[in-house]
Design a protein around this motif. Structure first.
Motif, PDB file in Angstrom:
ATOM      1  N   ALA A 227      40.298  20.251  37.146  1.00 28.57           N
ATOM      2  CA  ALA A 227      40.595  21.642  36.815  1.00 28.57           C
ATOM      3  C   ALA A 227      39.310  22.410  36.519  1.00 28.57           C
ATOM      4  O   ALA A 227      39.136  23.567  36.947  1.00 28.57           O
ATOM      5  N   GLY A 228      38.396  21.773  35.792  1.00 29.97           N
ATOM      6  CA  GLY A 228      37.117  22.423  35.514  1.00 29.97           C
ATOM      7  C   GLY A 228      36.330  22.686  36.784  1.00 29.97           C
ATOM      8  O   GLY A 228      35.693  23.744  36.937  1.00 29.97           O
ATOM      9  N   THR A 229      36.375  21.732  37.717  1.00 31.34           N
ATOM     10  CA  THR A 229      35.722  21.921  39.017  1.00 31.34           C
ATOM     11  C   THR A 229      36.311  23.119  39.745  1.00 31.34           C
ATOM     12  O   THR A 229      35.580  23.951  40.308  1.00 31.34           O
ATOM     13  N   ALA A 230      37.637  23.212  39.737  1.00 32.70           N
ATOM     14  CA  ALA A 230      38.311  24.329  40.419  1.00 32.70           C
ATOM     15  C   ALA A 230      37.886  25.662  39.821  1.00 32.70           C
ATOM     16  O   ALA A 230      37.601  26.627  40.550  1.00 32.70           O
ATOM     17  N   VAL A 231      37.826  25.735  38.501  1.00 28.96           N
ATOM     18  CA  VAL A 231      37.436  26.988  37.840  1.00 28.96           C
ATOM     19  C   VAL A 231      36.022  27.387  38.228  1.00 28.96           C
ATOM     20  O   VAL A 231      35.746  28.558  38.564  1.00 28.96           O
ATOM     21  N   LEU A 232      35.107  26.433  38.207  1.00 30.43           N
ATOM     22  CA  LEU A 232      33.714  26.738  38.535  1.00 30.43           C
ATOM     23  C   LEU A 232      33.554  27.132  40.003  1.00 30.43           C
ATOM     24  O   LEU A 232      32.822  28.086  40.323  1.00 30.43           O
ATOM     25  N   VAL A 233      34.229  26.415  40.894  1.00 29.30           N
ATOM     26  CA  VAL A 233      34.126  26.730  42.324  1.00 29.30           C
ATOM     27  C   VAL A 233      34.703  28.106  42.605  1.00 29.30           C
ATOM     28  O   VAL A 233      34.102  28.911  43.343  1.00 29.30           O
ATOM     29  N   VAL A 234      35.851  28.403  42.030  1.00 27.26           N
ATOM     30  CA  VAL A 234      36.470  29.721  42.245  1.00 27.26           C
ATOM     31  C   VAL A 234      35.575  30.822  41.689  1.00 27.26           C
ATOM     32  O   VAL A 234      35.365  31.861  42.341  1.00 27.26           O
ATOM     33  N   ALA A 235      35.024  30.609  40.512  1.00 28.47           N
ATOM     34  CA  ALA A 235      34.162  31.626  39.906  1.00 28.47           C
ATOM     35  C   ALA A 235      32.929  31.875  40.764  1.00 28.47           C
ATOM     36  O   ALA A 235      32.542  33.037  41.009  1.00 28.47           O
ATOM     37  N   CYS A 236      32.307  30.799  41.242  1.00 30.04           N
ATOM     38  CA  CYS A 236      31.103  30.956  42.073  1.00 30.04           C
ATOM     39  C   CYS A 236      31.429  31.605  43.413  1.00 30.04           C
ATOM     40  O   CYS A 236      30.667  32.451  43.908  1.00 30.04           O
ATOM     41  N   ALA A 237      32.554  31.208  44.006  1.00 30.56           N
ATOM     42  CA  ALA A 237      32.929  31.768  45.309  1.00 30.56           C
ATOM     43  C   ALA A 237      33.245  33.250  45.196  1.00 30.56           C
ATOM     44  O   ALA A 237      32.768  34.067  45.998  1.00 30.56           O
ATOM     45  N   VAL A 238      34.050  33.605  44.208  1.00 28.59           N
ATOM     46  CA  VAL A 238      34.404  35.019  44.023  1.00 28.59           C
ATOM     47  C   VAL A 238      33.170  35.831  43.659  1.00 28.59           C
ATOM     48  O   VAL A 238      32.955  36.941  44.180  1.00 28.59           O
ATOM     49  N   GLY A 239      32.341  35.289  42.763  1.00 29.69           N
ATOM     50  CA  GLY A 239      31.123  35.997  42.391  1.00 29.69           C
ATOM     51  C   GLY A 239      30.189  36.181  43.580  1.00 29.69           C
ATOM     52  O   GLY A 239      29.564  37.240  43.736  1.00 29.69           O
ATOM     53  N   SER A 240      30.105  35.167  44.454  1.00 29.27           N
ATOM     54  CA  SER A 240      29.247  35.271  45.643  1.00 29.27           C
ATOM     55  C   SER A 240      29.756  36.348  46.586  1.00 29.27           C
ATOM     56  O   SER A 240      28.967  37.156  47.107  1.00 29.27           O
ATOM     57  N   ALA A 241      31.064  36.354  46.825  1.00 32.85           N
ATOM     58  CA  ALA A 241      31.636  37.366  47.723  1.00 32.85           C
ATOM     59  C   ALA A 241      31.452  38.772  47.151  1.00 32.85           C
ATOM     60  O   ALA A 241      31.143  39.710  47.889  1.00 32.85           O
ATOM     61  N   TYR A 242      31.636  38.887  45.855  1.00 33.37           N
ATOM     62  CA  TYR A 242      31.485  40.212  45.233  1.00 33.37           C
ATOM     63  C   TYR A 242      30.034  40.676  45.300  1.00 33.37           C
ATOM     64  O   TYR A 242      29.745  41.828  45.615  1.00 33.37           O
ATOM     65  N   GLY A 243      29.111  39.761  45.024  1.00 31.08           N
ATOM     66  CA  GLY A 243      27.700  40.115  45.071  1.00 31.08           C
ATOM     67  C   GLY A 243      27.211  40.406  46.476  1.00 31.08           C
ATOM     68  O   GLY A 243      26.308  41.230  46.668  1.00 31.08           O
ATOM     69  N   TYR A 244      27.810  39.740  47.465  1.00 31.14           N
ATOM     70  CA  TYR A 244      27.418  39.955  48.860  1.00 31.14           C
ATOM     71  C   TYR A 244      27.776  41.363  49.309  1.00 31.14           C
ATOM     72  O   TYR A 244      27.051  41.986  50.094  1.00 31.14           O
TER      73      TYR A 244
ATOM     74  N   HIS B 247      31.706  43.638  59.243  1.00 31.33           N
ATOM     75  CA  HIS B 247      32.869  42.806  59.558  1.00 31.33           C
ATOM     76  C   HIS B 247      33.342  42.029  58.337  1.00 31.33           C
ATOM     77  O   HIS B 247      33.964  40.983  58.466  1.00 31.33           O
ATOM     78  N   PHE B 248      33.038  42.545  57.151  1.00 28.62           N
ATOM     79  CA  PHE B 248      33.376  41.821  55.929  1.00 28.62           C
ATOM     80  C   PHE B 248      33.720  42.817  54.826  1.00 28.62           C
ATOM     81  O   PHE B 248      32.926  43.724  54.537  1.00 28.62           O
ATOM     82  N   THR B 249      34.870  42.671  54.227  1.00 27.94           N
ATOM     83  CA  THR B 249      35.221  43.438  53.037  1.00 27.94           C
ATOM     84  C   THR B 249      35.465  42.451  51.911  1.00 27.94           C
ATOM     85  O   THR B 249      36.278  41.535  52.044  1.00 27.94           O
ATOM     86  N   ARG B 250      34.751  42.616  50.829  1.00 23.15           N
ATOM     87  CA  ARG B 250      34.826  41.626  49.765  1.00 23.15           C
ATOM     88  C   ARG B 250      36.216  41.554  49.141  1.00 23.15           C
ATOM     89  O   ARG B 250      36.669  40.472  48.742  1.00 23.15           O
ATOM     90  N   ARG B 251      36.910  42.703  49.080  1.00 24.75           N
ATOM     91  CA  ARG B 251      38.258  42.668  48.517  1.00 24.75           C
ATOM     92  C   ARG B 251      39.168  41.792  49.364  1.00 24.75           C
ATOM     93  O   ARG B 251      39.892  40.945  48.834  1.00 24.75           O
ATOM     94  N   GLY B 252      39.126  41.981  50.675  1.00 26.45           N
ATOM     95  CA  GLY B 252      39.969  41.188  51.562  1.00 26.45           C
ATOM     96  C   GLY B 252      39.642  39.708  51.494  1.00 26.45           C
ATOM     97  O   GLY B 252      40.546  38.858  51.498  1.00 26.45           O
ATOM     98  N   TRP B 253      38.346  39.367  51.406  1.00 26.99           N
ATOM     99  CA  TRP B 253      37.944  37.964  51.332  1.00 26.99           C
ATOM    100  C   TRP B 253      38.359  37.353  50.007  1.00 26.99           C
ATOM    101  O   TRP B 253      38.896  36.229  49.964  1.00 26.99           O
ATOM    102  N   ILE B 254      38.122  38.059  48.919  1.00 22.45           N
ATOM    103  CA  ILE B 254      38.431  37.516  47.592  1.00 22.45           C
ATOM    104  C   ILE B 254      39.931  37.310  47.424  1.00 22.45           C
ATOM    105  O   ILE B 254      40.372  36.270  46.919  1.00 22.45           O
ATOM    106  N   VAL B 255      40.727  38.283  47.847  1.00 22.63           N
ATOM    107  CA  VAL B 255      42.182  38.139  47.750  1.00 22.63           C
ATOM    108  C   VAL B 255      42.649  36.938  48.566  1.00 22.63           C
ATOM    109  O   VAL B 255      43.464  36.126  48.113  1.00 22.63           O
ATOM    110  N   ALA B 256      42.115  36.807  49.782  1.00 21.87           N
ATOM    111  CA  ALA B 256      42.502  35.681  50.634  1.00 21.87           C
ATOM    112  C   ALA B 256      42.101  34.348  50.008  1.00 21.87           C
ATOM    113  O   ALA B 256      42.876  33.383  50.011  1.00 21.87           O
ATOM    114  N   PHE B 257      40.905  34.288  49.463  1.00 21.24           N
ATOM    115  CA  PHE B 257      40.423  33.044  48.861  1.00 21.24           C
ATOM    116  C   PHE B 257      41.270  32.650  47.658  1.00 21.24           C
ATOM    117  O   PHE B 257      41.686  31.490  47.528  1.00 21.24           O
ATOM    118  N   LEU B 258      41.536  33.602  46.780  1.00 20.80           N
ATOM    119  CA  LEU B 258      42.329  33.300  45.594  1.00 20.80           C
ATOM    120  C   LEU B 258      43.746  32.875  45.968  1.00 20.80           C
ATOM    121  O   LEU B 258      44.294  31.927  45.385  1.00 20.80           O
TER     122      LEU B 258
END
Length: 436
Positions: free
Chosen positions: A297-314, A319-330
Motif C-alpha cells: 500500500a505504501g508503494t502504491a501511494v508513493l508511485v501514484v504521488a510521483c506519477a501524478v506529480g510528474s504529469a502535473y509538473g510536465y 498531444h498531452f493534457t495533464r488533466r486527461g492523463w492524471i484522470v486516466a492514471f488514477l
C-alpha cells in the motif's frame, strides 16, 4: 468426448448464431485468475474504443480526450496486470529457459499472423503501411523481431505495438532481478523508478525523442540491441550460473538504458510505466505473503504521488493534457484496486472470457480499422451505430484468432517448455526455491 444431447440437433431447438457466439465467447478458455482476465477485458475494450473513435466518434472523442485519456487508462491497466502476472509466471516455473519459451510462444504467433496480414493488405492496396523515414526493410524487420522497435527509433508497423516494447523491457528486467536473486524487491524497484520520474521533471530534464538513435544512429543501435538481446536471453537460459547472471544483467541493462533514453514518450512517463508494472509485482508479492500488505500500500501511494506529480509538473503539450492523463492514471489504479478487492468473488464468465481473448482484441482491431479507413474513410460526425457494429464484427473475429492462432501457439509453447526444461534440478535457478 461426451456427445451433445439429441435435442440440440433439432432445428426447432438449435441455437441462433448469436447464442453460439456468446457461448464460445464465455468459454474462450479456462482462467485461474478470472479477476485479472476481467481487467484485461475492460482495458482491451477501452483501448479499442480509443482507436475506433477516430473513425466513428470524432466529435465525442475531441470532447472526451482532454478530460480522460482513454488510451492511457487502458494501457496502464494492462501494465498493472502484466506486472502482477509476469513475475508469477517466471517464479512458478523457477526456470528462465522455460519462461522465455512460454513468452515467445504466447506473444509471437499472433504478432506474426497480424503482421503478415498487414503486409498482405499493403501489397494488395487495401491498407497502407506507415512511413519508416527511409529505414531499410531489414532494419525495420530486425527491430520489430525484437519487439523493442519503439525503443530503437523505428516507427511501429501498428501503433499499438509500442506497448509491447515496454512489455519486453519488463520481461528483461524481471529476468535480471531473478538471476541476481533480487526478484522480491519489486516494491523498492517501483518506488525508485517513480522517484526518478519525479526528479527528472523537477530538474527539468527533457530528452529528444529517440535520443540514443539520434546520437549513434538507428541502424547501429538496432544491430547492437538485437545482438545484445539474443545473447542475454541465451545466456540467462543457460545451465551455467555465471552465464545466467551475465545474461540476466545484460538484458536488464539493455532495457534500463533504452526505456528512459530512447523512447518516444517523455522520460518521466517511460519511468512511470516501468514503476507501474513493478507496482503490480509488489501487489503480487503481498498477495503471496512475500511482503506485508502495508508495504504494498505504501508503494502504491508513493508511485501514484510521483506519477501524478510528474504529469502535473510536465504540463500541457500539443498531444498531452495533464488533466486527461492524471484522470486516466488514477482511474486505472482504482480499477486494478477494485479488481484486487473482488478477486475472491465469482467473476462472470463473459468478462473473464473477454480478457482471455484480449491480446487478439488488442492486435486485430487496428488492422480492421486500417481496412475501414482505407476503403470507407473516417466519418466527420459521430455514429454510435457504426461504433457498435465495429465491435460486433471485431469480437467474433478475435475469438477466431484466439482459437486458431493463440491456443495452438500456447500449446506448442507448453510442449517445447517440457522439452527444454532442465532435467537436473541443480540447473534450475536457486531463487526459485525462495520465490512464489
Amino acid at each position: 468426448m461426451e456427445s451433445p444431447p439429441l435435442g440440440l440437433a433439432s432445428p426447432a431447438h438449435s441455437r441462433s448464431i448469436t447464442a453460439r457466439w456468446l457461448h464460445g465467447f464465455a468459454t474462450a478458455g479456462p482462467s485461474r485468475l478470472a479477476w485479472l482476465d476481467a481487467l484485461r477485458g475492460i482495458a482491451a475494450l477501452v483501448v479499442v474504443f480509443d482507436h475506433s473513435s477516430y473513425t466513428f466518434m470524432p466529435e465525442f472523442r475531441r470532447e472526451l480526450m482532454p478530460e480522460f485519456n482513454t488510451s492511457r487508462y487502458g494501457i496502464m491497466v494492462f501494465f498493472l496486470v502484466s506486472g502482477y502476472i509476469i513475475p508469477a509466471s517466471l517464479e512458478r516455473r523457477g526456470c528462465v529457459r522455460t519462461f522465455w519459451v512460454g513468452r515467445i510462444f504466447r506473444v509471437y504467433p499472433l504478432w506474426a499472423a497480424v503482421v503478415t496480414v498487414l503486409l498482405a493488405l499493403d501489397l494488395s492496396g487495401v491498407a497502407e503501411l506507415r512511413d519508416f523515414g527511409g529505414q531499410g526493410a531489414v532494419a525495420v524487420a530486425v527491430a520489430h523481431g525484437t519487439m523493442l522497435q519503439e525503443l530503437l527509433g523505428t516507427p511501429n508497423l501498428l501503433l499499438v505495438l509500442w506497448t509491447l516494447s515496454y512489455e519486453m523491457s519488463f520481461y528483461l528486467l524481471v529476468v535480471a532481478l531473478f538471476t541476481v536473486r533480487l526478484h522480491q524487491r519489486s516494491a523498492a524497484v517501483s518506488v525508485v523508478l517513480a522517484g526518478l520520474a519525479a526528479v527528472s521533471v523537477t530538474a527539468g530534464v527533457v530528452l529528444p525523442v529517440s535520443a540514443l538513435s539520434g546520437l549513434v544512429g538507428t541502424g547501429p543501435l538496432i544491430a547492437f540491441a538485437s545482438i545484445a538481446m539474443a545473447v542475454a536471453i541465451c545466456c540467462a537460459s543457460a545451465g551455467s550460473p555465471v552465464l545466467r547472471v551475465f545474461g540476466g544483467v545484460l538484458g536488464g541493462l539493455l532495457a534500463f538504458v533504452l526505456v528512459p533514453f530512447n523512447g518516444t514518450v517523455p522520460l518521466w512517463e517511460g519511468l512511470v510505466i516501468l514503476a507501474v508494472m513493478f507496482l503490480g509485482s509488489a501487489v503480487y508479492r503481498a498477495e503471496n505473503g512475500q511482503i506485508a500488505w502495508r508495504d504494498a500500500a505504501g508503494t502504491a501511494v508513493l508511485v501514484v504521488a510521483c506519477a501524478v506529480g510528474s504529469a502535473y509538473g510536465y504540463g500541457d503539450g500539443d498531444h498531452f493534457t495533464r488533466r486527461g492523463w492524471i484522470v486516466a492514471f488514477l482511474l486505472a489504479v482504482l480499477t486494478f484496486g477494485a479488481g484486487l478487492w473482488s478477486r475472491r468473488l465469482r467473476i462472470p464468465r463473459v468478462p473473464a472470457g473477454l480478457g482471455t481473448i484480449s491480446y487478439s482484441v488488442y492486435l486485430v482491431h487496428p488492422v480492421l480499422l486500417a481496412v475501414i479507413d482505407s476503403t470507407m474513410g473516417r466519418r466527420r460526425q459521430d455514429s454510435l451505430a457504426l461504433e457498435v457494429a465495429f465491435f460486433a464484427v471485431l469480437l467474433p473475429l478475435c475469438l477466431l484468432t484466439y482459437r486458431c492462432v493463440e491456443v495452438p501457439g500456447q500449446t506448442w509453447g507448453r510442449r517445447w517448455a517440457r522439452r527444454v526444461r532442465p532435467r537436473d534440478e541443480h540447473q534450475r535457478h536457486p531463487a526459485s526455491q525462495a520465490g512464489a
